[in-house]
Scaffold this motif. Structure first.
Motif, short mmCIF file in Angstrom:
data_model
loop_
_atom_site.label_atom_id
_atom_site.label_comp_id
_atom_site.label_asym_id
_atom_site.label_seq_id
_atom_site.Cartn_x
_atom_site.Cartn_y
_atom_site.Cartn_z
N GLY A 66 0.71 -1.12 -0.33
CA GLY A 66 0.10 0.21 -0.06
C GLY A 66 0.99 1.81 -0.24
O GLY A 66 1.68 0.97 0.73
N PRO A 67 0.15 1.98 -0.74
CA PRO A 67 -1.05 2.32 -0.82
C PRO A 67 -1.16 2.29 -2.06
O PRO A 67 0.58 2.01 -2.42
N PHE A 68 -2.38 2.01 -3.47
CA PHE A 68 -2.82 1.86 -4.08
C PHE A 68 -2.33 3.08 -5.24
O PHE A 68 -2.98 4.15 -6.33
N THR A 69 -1.00 3.16 -6.04
CA THR A 69 -0.96 4.20 -6.90
C THR A 69 -1.21 3.99 -8.60
O THR A 69 -0.50 4.94 -9.05
N GLN A 70 -1.93 3.40 -8.49
CA GLN A 70 -2.07 2.90 -10.10
C GLN A 70 -3.82 4.15 -11.02
O GLN A 70 -3.78 3.81 -11.63
N ASP A 71 -3.64 3.88 -9.63
CA ASP A 71 -5.24 4.67 -9.79
C ASP A 71 -5.30 6.51 -9.90
O ASP A 71 -4.65 6.73 -9.05
N ILE A 72 -5.69 6.91 -10.28
CA ILE A 72 -5.55 8.66 -10.01
C ILE A 72 -6.93 8.72 -9.55
O ILE A 72 -7.81 9.41 -10.13
N PRO A 73 -7.15 9.98 -8.46
CA PRO A 73 -5.67 9.85 -7.61
C PRO A 73 -5.46 8.97 -6.61
O PRO A 73 -6.42 7.65 -6.71
N PRO A 74 -4.29 8.49 -6.13
CA PRO A 74 -3.57 7.09 -6.06
C PRO A 74 -4.88 6.53 -4.14
O PRO A 74 -5.37 7.54 -3.62
N ILE A 75 -5.32 6.13 -4.16
CA ILE A 75 -5.98 5.30 -3.49
C ILE A 75 -5.12 5.20 -2.40
O ILE A 75 -4.22 3.67 -2.30
N ASN A 76 -5.21 5.26 -0.95
CA ASN A 76 -4.39 5.01 0.43
C ASN A 76 -5.02 4.17 1.47
O ASN A 76 -5.96 3.79 2.60
N LYS A 77 -4.73 3.14 0.69
CA LYS A 77 -5.82 1.49 1.01
C LYS A 77 -4.32 0.21 0.81
O LYS A 77 -2.92 0.62 0.47
N ASN A 78 -4.04 -0.54 1.90
CA ASN A 78 -3.38 -1.52 1.75
C ASN A 78 -4.02 -2.66 0.74
O ASN A 78 -4.84 -2.27 0.62
N ILE A 79 -3.17 -3.07 -0.11
CA ILE A 79 -3.91 -4.49 -0.87
C ILE A 79 -3.27 -5.08 -0.35
O ILE A 79 -1.83 -5.72 -0.85
N ASN A 80 -3.67 -6.27 -0.64
CA ASN A 80 -3.18 -7.97 -1.01
C ASN A 80 -3.45 -8.82 -1.56
O ASN A 80 -5.04 -8.93 -1.90
N TYR A 81 -2.85 -9.78 -1.89
CA TYR A 81 -3.10 -10.42 -3.18
C TYR A 81 -2.13 -11.87 -3.58
O TYR A 81 -1.39 -11.97 -2.65
N TRP A 82 -2.49 -12.96 -3.23
CA TRP A 82 -2.18 -14.18 -3.42
C TRP A 82 -2.43 -14.96 -4.41
O TRP A 82 -3.66 -14.93 -5.32
N TYR A 83 -1.03 -15.88 -5.00
CA TYR A 83 -1.98 -16.61 -5.94
C TYR A 83 -0.81 -18.36 -5.41
O TYR A 83 0.65 -18.11 -5.13
N LEU A 84 -1.55 -19.27 -6.76
CA LEU A 84 -1.25 -20.44 -6.73
C LEU A 84 -1.24 -20.71 -7.83
O LEU A 84 -1.82 -21.06 -8.60
#
Length: 426
Positions: free
Chosen positions: A285-303
């Motif tokens: 976090g934060p998610f800076t790929q959006d305009i304006p940036p989103i001040n959030k933590n993002i979690n993702y996983w994969y197998l």
């Protein structure tokens, strides 16, 4: 007085020693052998390292960042517009991979490490044989020197008695002063020979004491039984078979051949795909790929399953495979060369072993004839029917015959142990 000074060399600390005791000291105290044993330990660690290739690979990363504001423009660099961004950023990522197929490279790598450890072990065996043979050579030379000294001392005693007899004859007018002088020269020569033998034995003893790690000043006394025991003779064919089976050189080239096979497996594995199970998790976090940036933590996983294939191996691996094939043929040829050399060495050593018995029998006969000749000349000299030069010649012939017999007796032991060394069973 001169003779007494020469032969009065007393041992500081005598240590009687059999061949087996000699070998035990080589095993425990030889610095060269201990160094070789460390190489085995190093190779064993190499196996453990190679086996770690079967374990999963786990990577983790963490980061804390200071983020700047976002600036946006049109493609022609007009209409500039800024957006505020959260100042602090964080990232935590974990990824694990477990290789399930590597074209046999992992198994081949482990087997190659095991063969390297075996080769190091054989290297210790080869070094053990060499150090034993080196120590045994010095041991037998010391034995030979001691026996030669005893022969010289006996001849010194005999010469002293002859000088006394000739001196008496000279005083009676039955011998010339020159006769006395000749035997006094003979005595001096014998004393010099004795001194040289003692010095040579001292040098050999010092070298062997150092190799065996014994206290300084130790005087090694070889076992008399080494020249009295009966040595086995099973025929050359047995020794040839034993050499092929036991010789460290043959075992080394056999291991080299197996190592070349594993290197070929590794080279061929480059042309095969690599498959692995992949598990990953990312928390940032934060998610800076959006305009304006989103001040959030993002979690993702994969197998998933990952497949990797090197396209360059299609035109690169062939050369490496060809190289390892040549190495395989080279290792096979080396085995034939070593086998041929070993066959010649065993045949030579066995021939010398047989020759040693013939030489001993010949030297025994020479001693017998030399003693008979000396007795005849001595009797004739006492009867004034022979010259003093004849007596000196007879003494020298007897001395040489006795010394050669001593050497021949030791020579049998030397030839037998040399045969064992060549066959790799010392």
């Amino acid at each position: 007085m001169v003779v007494t000074a020469v032969i009065a060399v007393k041992a500081q600390q005598e240590q009687r020693m059999t061949v087996n005791e000699l070998f035990e000291l080589v095993e425990s105290n030889s610095k060269t052998l201990q160094s070789q044993k460390i190489s085995v330990e190093f190779a064993q660690k190499g196996i453990e390292v190679a086996r770690t290739a079967r374990l999963p690979e786990v990577n983790a990363s963490a980061a804390l960042s200071l983020n700047g504001d976002v600036l946006v423009t049109d493609r022609d660099f007009t209409h500039w517009e800024g957006y505020g961004a959260p100042r602090w950023g964080n990232s935590l990522a974990v990824e694990a991979q477990q290789v399930v197929y590597a074209g046999g490279a992992i198994d081949a790598g482990i087997r190659l490490a095991e063969l390297q450890a075996e080769q190091a072990t054989v290297g210790v065996s080869q070094s053990r044989e060499q150090q034993r043979f080196l120590a045994l050579g010095q041991y037998l030379d010391i034995f030979k020197m001691r026996n030669r000294e005893q022969v010289i001392v006996k001849n010194i005693d005999l010469t002293q008695r002859l000088i006394t007899d000739i001196q008496a004859k000279y005083e009676q007018g039955m011998a010339l002063k020159n006769d006395v002088t000749r035997y006094e020269l003979q005595l001096e020569t014998l004393c010099l020979q004795l001194k040289k033998l003692q010095d040579q034995r001292t040098i050999l003893n010092h070298q062997l004491v150092n190799q065996l790690g014994l206290p300084d000043g130790t005087v090694i006394v070889p076992d008399e039984g080494i020249i009295n025991q009966s040595y086995s003779d099973y025929g050359e064919a047995m020794w040839q078979d034993q050499a092929l089976a036991e010789s460290p050189m043959m075992r080394q080239v056999a291991l080299s051949r197996q190592m070349a096979d594993q290197e070929l497996r590794i080279a061929r594995s480059d042309k095969l795909p690599k498959i692995a199970l992949v598990v990953a998790d990312n928390f940032s976090g934060p998610f800076t790929q959006d305009i304006p940036p989103i001040n959030k933590n993002i979690n993702y996983w994969y197998l998933g399953v990952g497949v990797k294939y090197s396209l360059s191996s299609l035109f690169k691996s062939g050369k490496k495979i060809d190289q390892t094939l040549v190495r395989t043929r080279q290792a096979e040829q080396a085995r034939e060369v070593v086998a041929e050399q070993l066959n010649n060495q065993v045949q030579q050593a066995y021939t010398y072993y047989q020759q040693a018995y013939v030489e001993l029998e010949t030297q025994r006969k020479s001693v017998e004839l030399a003693l008979q000749n000396y007795q005849v000349i001595n009797d004739r000299y006492l009867s004034q029917l022979a010259l003093v030069t004849d007596m000196i010649d007879a003494s020298n012939v007897k001395l040489n015959a006795e010394l050669n017999e001593v050497d021949a007796r030791v020579g049998i032991a030397w030839a037998y142990y040399r045969l064992k060394y060549v066959a790799g069973t010392l």
